[in-house]
Design an enzyme around this catalytic site. Structure first.
Site, mmCIF file in Angstrom:
data_model
loop_
_atom_site.group_PDB
_atom_site.id
_atom_site.type_symbol
_atom_site.label_atom_id
_atom_site.label_comp_id
_atom_site.label_asym_id
_atom_site.label_seq_id
_atom_site.Cartn_x
_atom_site.Cartn_y
_atom_site.Cartn_z
ATOM 1 N N SER A 124 35.805 80.804 65.668
ATOM 2 C CA SER A 124 35.531 82.093 65.020
ATOM 3 C C SER A 124 34.688 83.027 65.886
ATOM 4 C CB SER A 124 34.785 81.794 63.709
ATOM 5 O OG SER A 124 34.050 82.909 63.261
ATOM 6 N N GLY A 125 35.146 84.256 65.998
ATOM 7 C CA GLY A 125 34.364 85.264 66.716
ATOM 8 C C GLY A 125 33.097 85.630 65.959
ATOM 9 N N ASP A 130 29.291 91.055 65.175
ATOM 10 C CA ASP A 130 30.674 90.745 65.553
ATOM 11 C C ASP A 130 31.430 92.063 65.756
ATOM 12 O OD1 ASP A 130 33.143 89.504 65.882
ATOM 13 O OD2 ASP A 130 33.437 89.137 63.739
ATOM 14 N N ASP A 143 40.223 82.628 67.742
ATOM 15 C CA ASP A 143 40.114 84.000 67.228
ATOM 16 C C ASP A 143 39.904 84.904 68.442
ATOM 17 O OD1 ASP A 143 39.429 86.341 65.964
ATOM 18 O OD2 ASP A 143 37.527 85.586 65.143
ATOM 19 N N TRP A 194 38.607 76.428 63.700
ATOM 20 C CA TRP A 194 38.709 77.886 63.827
ATOM 21 C C TRP A 194 37.604 78.328 64.779
ATOM 22 C CZ3 TRP A 194 41.040 82.290 63.795
ATOM 23 C CH2 TRP A 194 40.438 83.499 63.415
HETATM 24 C C1 SPV Z 1 35.976 85.293 62.122
HETATM 25 O O1 SPV Z 1 35.565 84.257 61.577
HETATM 26 O O2 SPV Z 1 35.560 85.688 63.212
HETATM 27 C C2 SPV Z 1 37.006 86.095 61.458
HETATM 28 C C3 SPV Z 1 37.113 86.040 60.001
HETATM 29 O O3 SPV Z 1 37.697 86.818 62.149
HETATM 30 S S1 SPV Z 1 36.183 87.357 59.366
HETATM 31 O O4 SPV Z 1 34.837 87.288 59.916
HETATM 32 O O5 SPV Z 1 36.198 87.245 57.929
HETATM 33 O O6 SPV Z 1 36.833 88.593 59.789
HETATM 34 MG MG MG Z 2 36.866 87.211 63.994
#
Ligand code: SPV
Ligand code: MG
Length: 290
Positions: free
Chosen positions: A42-43, A54, A81, A40
């Site tokens: 992830s952002g 974020d 993401d 994943w």
């Molecule tokens: C990420 O991991 O960047 C997600 C999941 O989008 S969350 O942070 O829970 O939105």
């Molecule tokens: Mg994200």
């Protein structure tokens, strides 16, 4: 075989694909080593790695470059993401082209407006785009992919935004109608109840994706029982593990007045050499250096 095809095959064979979050090629390699099916990108993790929130501060180029580096090293399909798609449907066309070229197997795009606010923050501003606008973004993502197996995941933030089950289901159905391959439904409730209710009510054909960070009681076994879930994302455990480990190690070095006390609890230099492929460097030195 393309990364999207690999991901679809894994989903067909295993029922549930488990993707572990990563923020760097090294963390992606460790996730692969641990046996996860996918990465994943992830952002949240990448933003945290840069020490910024974020909230669409990290640019598409920064995330894309890191994603490409993870694809290069992980050897697993990467689920990217892409947040809101970095703008409107026009931006999505460009983004999907670039991420596909970087070698990802899937993109996950959420129905919040740009700039977004991280989902799990208490009292976060969670502005959503109109359903029709997001349908256009899904259609843009589909039309931008060269490989029809690139997985387009539409993520609804209706529950995160407090809009309730009916809105979440309405959006999920509309996104499936627009051609989404999976629906990711996110929740920040501390128990799985909200998500389980959604899954039970889900009458679409496409599988569901979950990120159970807020409700860690949700196990792989439970997800299998619920059926309907094709992708399980462990959302931020790489960066949180890194933060915890660095904090403990740095504090102990400060307290001990030296590094002698931490040796047993951190990776050896040889372990890091192995991850870097120094064995191959040595072999190649023998072969090629004259
Ligand atoms: C990420 O991991 O960047 C997600 C999941 O989008 S969350 O942070 O829970 O939105
Ligand atoms: Mg994200």
């Amino acid at each position: 075989m393309g990364a999207g095809t690999r991901l679809r095959k894994a989903m067909a064979e295993k029922g549930v694909v488990e993707a572990m979050a990563a923020h760097s090629p090294l963390s992606a390699m460790l996730a692969a080593e641990a046996g996860f099916d996918a990465i994943w990108a992830s952002g949240f993790e990448l933003s945290a790695m840069y020490g910024v929130p974020d909230v669409s501060v990290v640019s598409m180029t920064q995330h894309l470059d890191m994603t490409r580096a993870m694809v290069d090293r992980a050897g697993l399909p990467v689920v990217a993401d892409i947040d809101t798609g970095f703008g409107n449907a026009i931006n999505v066309l460009y983004a999907v082209e670039q991420y596909e070229r970087a070698g990802v197997g899937a993109i996950v795009m959420e129905d919040k407006s740009f700039p977004k606010v991280t989902s799990l923050i208490a009292g976060g501003r969670q502005d959503m785009v109109r359903i029709e606008e997001f349908q256009g973004k899904i259609e843009a993502a589909r039309s931008a992919r060269r490989d029809p197996d690139l997985v387009v995941v539409a993520r609804t933030e209706a529950l995160i935004a407090g809009l309730g089950q009916d809105e979440a289901l309405k959006r999920a159905r509309a996104y499936e109608a627009a051609g989404a391959d999976l629906i990711l439904v996110h929740s920040k409730q501390k128990t799985p109840d909200e998500i389980e209710a959604f899954i039970k009510a889900w009458d679409g054909k496409v599988p569901i994706a979950l990120v159970p960070t807020a409700y860690p009681q949700m196990t792989v076994a439970r997800v299998r029982e619920l059926k309907k879930v094709g992708l399980l994302i462990w959302g931020n455990h790489a960066i949180r593990a890194a933060v915890g480990a660095m904090r403990r190690t740095f504090a102990q070095i400060r307290a001990d007045g030296g590094i002698h006390g931490v040796e047993a609890s951190i990776a050896t230099v040889d372990e890091v050499f192995d991850l870097q492929g120094m064995g191959t460097v040595k072999d190649n030195e023998k072969r090629f250096l004259r």
